[in-house]
Each structure stands twice: as C-alpha cells, then as structure tokens.
Design a protein around this motif. Structure first.
Motif, mmCIF file in Angstrom:
data_model
loop_
_atom_site.group_PDB
_atom_site.id
_atom_site.type_symbol
_atom_site.label_atom_id
_atom_site.label_comp_id
_atom_site.label_asym_id
_atom_site.label_seq_id
_atom_site.Cartn_x
_atom_site.Cartn_y
_atom_site.Cartn_z
ATOM 1 N N PHE A 107 1.304 8.623 -9.092
ATOM 2 C CA PHE A 107 0.517 7.529 -8.318
ATOM 3 C C PHE A 107 0.274 6.230 -9.208
ATOM 4 C CE2 PHE A 107 -0.302 11.570 -6.114
ATOM 5 C CZ PHE A 107 0.520 11.673 -4.982
ATOM 6 N N ASP A 122 5.153 -7.681 -0.042
ATOM 7 C CA ASP A 122 4.994 -6.407 0.593
ATOM 8 C C ASP A 122 3.280 -6.392 0.655
ATOM 9 O OD1 ASP A 122 5.410 -6.328 -2.489
ATOM 10 O OD2 ASP A 122 4.221 -4.433 -2.266
ATOM 11 N N PRO A 123 2.870 -5.605 1.321
ATOM 12 C CA PRO A 123 1.434 -5.426 1.532
ATOM 13 C C PRO A 123 0.530 -5.334 0.109
ATOM 14 C CG PRO A 123 2.090 -4.127 3.033
ATOM 15 C CD PRO A 123 3.577 -4.491 2.487
ATOM 16 N N LYS A 124 0.885 -4.583 -0.828
ATOM 17 C CA LYS A 124 0.232 -4.120 -2.077
ATOM 18 C C LYS A 124 0.171 -5.506 -2.877
ATOM 19 C CE LYS A 124 0.273 0.131 -3.705
ATOM 20 N NZ LYS A 124 0.535 1.495 -3.992
ATOM 21 N N LEU A 163 -4.967 0.887 0.412
ATOM 22 C CA LEU A 163 -3.633 0.930 0.142
ATOM 23 C C LEU A 163 -3.340 1.541 -1.221
ATOM 24 C CD1 LEU A 163 -2.677 -2.635 1.554
ATOM 25 C CD2 LEU A 163 -2.728 -0.409 2.621
ATOM 26 N N GLN A 164 -4.026 1.802 -2.173
ATOM 27 C CA GLN A 164 -3.989 1.922 -3.574
ATOM 28 C C GLN A 164 -2.826 2.962 -3.691
ATOM 29 O OE1 GLN A 164 -7.859 2.321 -4.905
ATOM 30 N NE2 GLN A 164 -8.055 4.518 -4.362
ATOM 31 N N TRP A 165 -2.925 4.237 -3.219
ATOM 32 C CA TRP A 165 -1.946 5.335 -3.691
ATOM 33 C C TRP A 165 -0.867 5.361 -2.703
ATOM 34 C CZ3 TRP A 165 -3.733 5.250 -7.977
ATOM 35 C CH2 TRP A 165 -4.831 5.492 -8.478
ATOM 36 N N LEU A 166 -0.592 4.470 -1.770
ATOM 37 C CA LEU A 166 0.637 4.583 -0.752
ATOM 38 C C LEU A 166 1.607 4.128 -1.442
ATOM 39 C CD1 LEU A 166 -1.012 3.119 2.276
ATOM 40 C CD2 LEU A 166 -0.843 5.751 1.663
ATOM 41 N N PRO A 167 3.035 4.596 -1.359
ATOM 42 C CA PRO A 167 4.173 4.204 -2.003
ATOM 43 C C PRO A 167 4.340 2.697 -1.459
ATOM 44 C CG PRO A 167 4.362 6.481 -1.053
ATOM 45 C CD PRO A 167 3.106 5.856 -0.597
ATOM 46 N N ALA A 168 4.768 1.561 -2.190
ATOM 47 C CA ALA A 168 4.809 0.276 -2.045
ATOM 48 C C ALA A 168 5.815 0.021 -0.849
ATOM 49 C CB ALA A 168 5.159 -0.438 -3.267
ATOM 50 N N LEU A 185 -3.769 10.833 -0.434
ATOM 51 C CA LEU A 185 -4.140 9.942 0.707
ATOM 52 C C LEU A 185 -5.503 10.682 1.419
ATOM 53 C CD1 LEU A 185 -0.646 8.946 2.230
ATOM 54 C CD2 LEU A 185 -1.979 7.987 0.626
ATOM 55 N N SER A 233 -0.529 -0.177 -8.435
ATOM 56 C CA SER A 233 -1.399 0.630 -7.845
ATOM 57 C C SER A 233 -2.876 0.839 -8.568
ATOM 58 C CB SER A 233 -1.015 2.350 -7.655
ATOM 59 O OG SER A 233 0.143 2.256 -6.884
ATOM 60 N N VAL A 261 4.324 1.037 3.039
ATOM 61 C CA VAL A 261 3.106 0.728 3.548
ATOM 62 C C VAL A 261 3.141 0.017 5.075
ATOM 63 C CG1 VAL A 261 1.001 -0.816 3.104
ATOM 64 C CG2 VAL A 261 2.286 0.308 1.251
ATOM 65 N N VAL A 262 4.094 -0.658 5.399
ATOM 66 C CA VAL A 262 4.198 -1.291 6.676
ATOM 67 C C VAL A 262 4.314 -0.296 7.497
ATOM 68 C CG1 VAL A 262 5.774 -2.925 7.972
ATOM 69 C CG2 VAL A 262 5.041 -3.365 5.700
ATOM 70 N N LEU A 291 -4.854 -2.177 -7.996
ATOM 71 C CA LEU A 291 -5.644 -1.927 -6.847
ATOM 72 C C LEU A 291 -6.886 -0.850 -6.863
ATOM 73 C CD1 LEU A 291 -2.796 -1.922 -4.345
ATOM 74 C CD2 LEU A 291 -4.390 -3.769 -4.695
ATOM 75 N N ALA A 292 -6.861 0.192 -7.443
ATOM 76 C CA ALA A 292 -7.678 1.115 -7.648
ATOM 77 C C ALA A 292 -9.024 0.378 -8.435
ATOM 78 C CB ALA A 292 -7.272 2.271 -8.463
ATOM 79 N N VAL A 300 2.285 -9.300 7.659
ATOM 80 C CA VAL A 300 3.274 -8.239 7.244
ATOM 81 C C VAL A 300 2.918 -6.954 7.913
ATOM 82 C CG1 VAL A 300 4.113 -9.738 5.638
ATOM 83 C CG2 VAL A 300 2.428 -8.105 5.098
ATOM 84 N N LEU A 301 1.552 -6.763 8.267
ATOM 85 C CA LEU A 301 0.997 -5.603 8.585
ATOM 86 C C LEU A 301 0.992 -5.339 9.905
ATOM 87 C CD1 LEU A 301 -2.156 -5.021 6.076
ATOM 88 C CD2 LEU A 301 0.157 -3.717 6.182
#
Lengths: 119, 119, 119, 119
Positions: free
Chosen positions: A23, C25-27, D44-49, B113, A28, D52-53, A31-32, C82-83
């Motif tokens: 992770f 992409d969102p991140k 969003l921080q730990w979601l796979p890039a 998550l 990422s 996310v969508v 973002l954290a 995008v979301l």
C-alpha cells in the motif's frame, strides 16, 4: 535524543511485519500525509489565532495535537524511506542553504511578504 | 544519527536571529506546512504510480523531492516547538500505540480499507 | 450566473482535446488539488490574520488569489467528473443537511470548538 | 443547472444566521478547506489507483466522496466570498488562459512532466 533513523526503521519494521508495503507507494503515502495534515488543521481552524498557544497547553487539545503531529512525522519518514531519500541529510542541507540565503543582518525586520522564508 | 531535537533548536535559532518569531503563530505555520506538502504533491501528481520510485532515483527529481521533504520536516519541527510539544516523544508514543492496536498476526493480509492504518 | 455543469464540461473538453485523460485518475487529481491548495496557503501564510481581507483588495495579491481559487475549483470539478459524482447535487444535499443539523437558534453564540461547523 | 452564485449566497446566509462570520477569516477558512481535502484524501489513500473509479460507483464510498467533495466546494465558495473575489469569473478567466497557453495540437502526446498542466 530522538534518532530520526531509528524511528524510520521502526516504521519500516511495523510495515513489513503487517505486509503493508504493497500500500505504501509514494503517491498513496502523500495522500496519507495530506490526511494527517488535514486532521491537524481541523484541530486549529476555528481557534482565535492569538490564543492557540495557550489553548494548546490544556487537555484534550494538547494530546490530540501531539498525535496528529506524530502521524505527519511518521508518514513523512515512511515516504522518504520508500523514495530512498535520507531525510536527515536533506534537512541539514536545506537548513544550511536557508542560513546562507537569508543572512540575518539583511532580512531582519524585512517584511516576509517579499520572499518565501526558508524555501 | 540525525538528532531531531538538534534540528528543532537550529530552526529556532534561525528564526530568532531573523526576528521572524512574530510570523510563526501555529495557524500560520500549518499554512506554511500545507504549502510545502503542496509542492511535494506537484512533483508527483502526473507520474505513473508504479514508476515513481524508479523516477525518483534520477536527478533533478531526486534533489527536488529531498528539498520538499526537508521543508515539511522543518516546518513540522517549528510548529511542534511553538506548541510546546515534544515531537520525538509524541512519535514514540504513537508508534507504541499503533504496534499494540494492530497486532501483526491479526491484520496481515487484511484489506486496509476496513481501517485506517497507523491512526 | 455561473453554471457549474458548463464549467465541468469545458474542463472535460479541454482535457480530451489534449489527450490528458490518461493522467486524470482520481488519486492524481487529488494530488493536483492539494498542489493548488498549497499555492493558496502560501499566498496567505505570513499575512496578519486580521489584515488579509484588506490586503486581498489590492493587486497583485487579488489576481493571484483569484487564480489559485480558480485552480482549486477546476480540479475539484474534474475530480468529481471522473468519479461520476454530480458536484452540484452533492453540494445542495450537504447544505440542506447542515441547515437541519445546526438550527440557527440553537447554535448561535455557541463556541464552534464543541462541534465541526457544517460537517 | 447549478448556479454557483446561488450556492455562495446560501452559504453566506447560513453563516450569518448562526453568527459564525467571526470565525470565517480567510486563514481559518483555508485551514477548514485543508481539513476537507484531508478527509477526501483519506477515502482514497489505500485504494489501488486503477480501481478507484470502479470502487467509487458503490456505496458507501460513493456517498462519502460526494460529501467531502461538497465540503471542499462550500468552503471554497465561502473563502472567495470573504475575499470579495468572484469565483465564477476567476474560473472562466483561468480556463481561457489555459486554453490559449496549451494549444491542443502542440501539447497532445507531450509528456506532462515538462510543464504544469493548466497552471
């Protein structure tokens, strides 16, 4: 003495033991870091600017601030680690550059709006 | 060894010698911290997530990242200092709590998550 | 009248015509948003809290603030797009909830430290 | 159609009716904005890039994202309002400048690392 490299290694061990490296890609982790800076902001946002230092001497604000400051530091150490950047060296270099760039006798009493202090 | 308290004191001296304490109230320092986190974000924002570590090994990105990471650390130290909070102690306490709160054998392979890692 | 959906569509067209969707992409867009919030913070960080409104009435600060506020809005619109989230609907729902949650006659003159206003 | 000025005025009325203007100086509002951006980041921080969508199409993430996006917009409108800056006008000007600065036929397929898109 707080050894920054010891804290970094403890965070690394914490991550590895939980199999959480997957992770911890740099984006990422930024973002954290932003999440923790946001929590810190929320603690202070509505306090009168000139009373924050006093209010921060009392609980529960004091402990809450300590936790958020710690979270920011721990994610920052983790981020530098995955980027293979030595945060302590980087900080010493930056301090040295700022000390040279802003000679005390030239910037004293100078309005800081004209430049970006420390950067 | 990077001594966090030594860095903190050097930042304090840097500030005092320039008569900049007047600008360093906590809310202003959080805004300065946010500014540096923003510069860090801008360096990484458009890079493919899975190539950041590789790209960060080359110049000029490597040096730029080091500078921004350093700026975040230095403002964080300054902020904790004006709040009279010992950042090193706070970080050690937070690490201890996270180690107890997330036992390695229980959270390993658990999707992150469901919880906020480290917080 | 500023039509939020018109601005959103203009940003989408701007992106598509440059073949930049791949970066959005969102991140990555959150990181871009953080970058702009950081630039906004840097404009205000060292200003005395009680003089900001006055100072912001003069150039060049006024135009610089307008640009950064605009950047935050444009990335926010792009991120919601995008979301697949309708930002206008979300904002109206949130306003309605806050109006119900904080009845004016109950929270007036109540120190806002006890709760998170609007959230 | 979402009328941005209507939302702005509704936020202003909401604030005035609760006598909360005193808390809404610009620096405090930026901190509040940072707090909401932080909450968005944490979602969003730990979601796979690259997922996310998809993940954002399901509840409860979808509603949570809508709330945080709305919070960012509402504080942004409030901030522009206290700064006497017309956010809609600023956004249209910024779009126009970006459209001129980045001609589609020149920047298409150009790696975005060489410049800051939209800024």
């Amino acid at each position: 003495v707080t050894d920054l490299e010891e804290l970094r290694d403890r965070m690394q061990r914490f991550t590895t033991e939980r199999d959480w490296e997957r992770f911890h890609d740099p984006k990422s982790l930024v973002l954290a870091l932003v999440g923790e800076v946001g929590e810190l902001s929320e603690l202070l946002q509505w306090l009168p600017a000139d009373q924050v230092v006093d209010l921060a001497n009392s609980e529960p604000l004091r402990s809450r601030l300590g936790e958020e400051l710690a979270d920011v530091l721990l994610y920052l150490l983790r981020l530098a680690d995955v980027l293979n950047i030595h945060l302590g060296d980087a900080a010493r270099q930056k301090m040295l550059r700022s000390e040279e760039r802003f000679p005390a006798d030239q910037v004293r009493s100078v309005a800081p709006l004209k430049f970006e202090p420390y950067t």
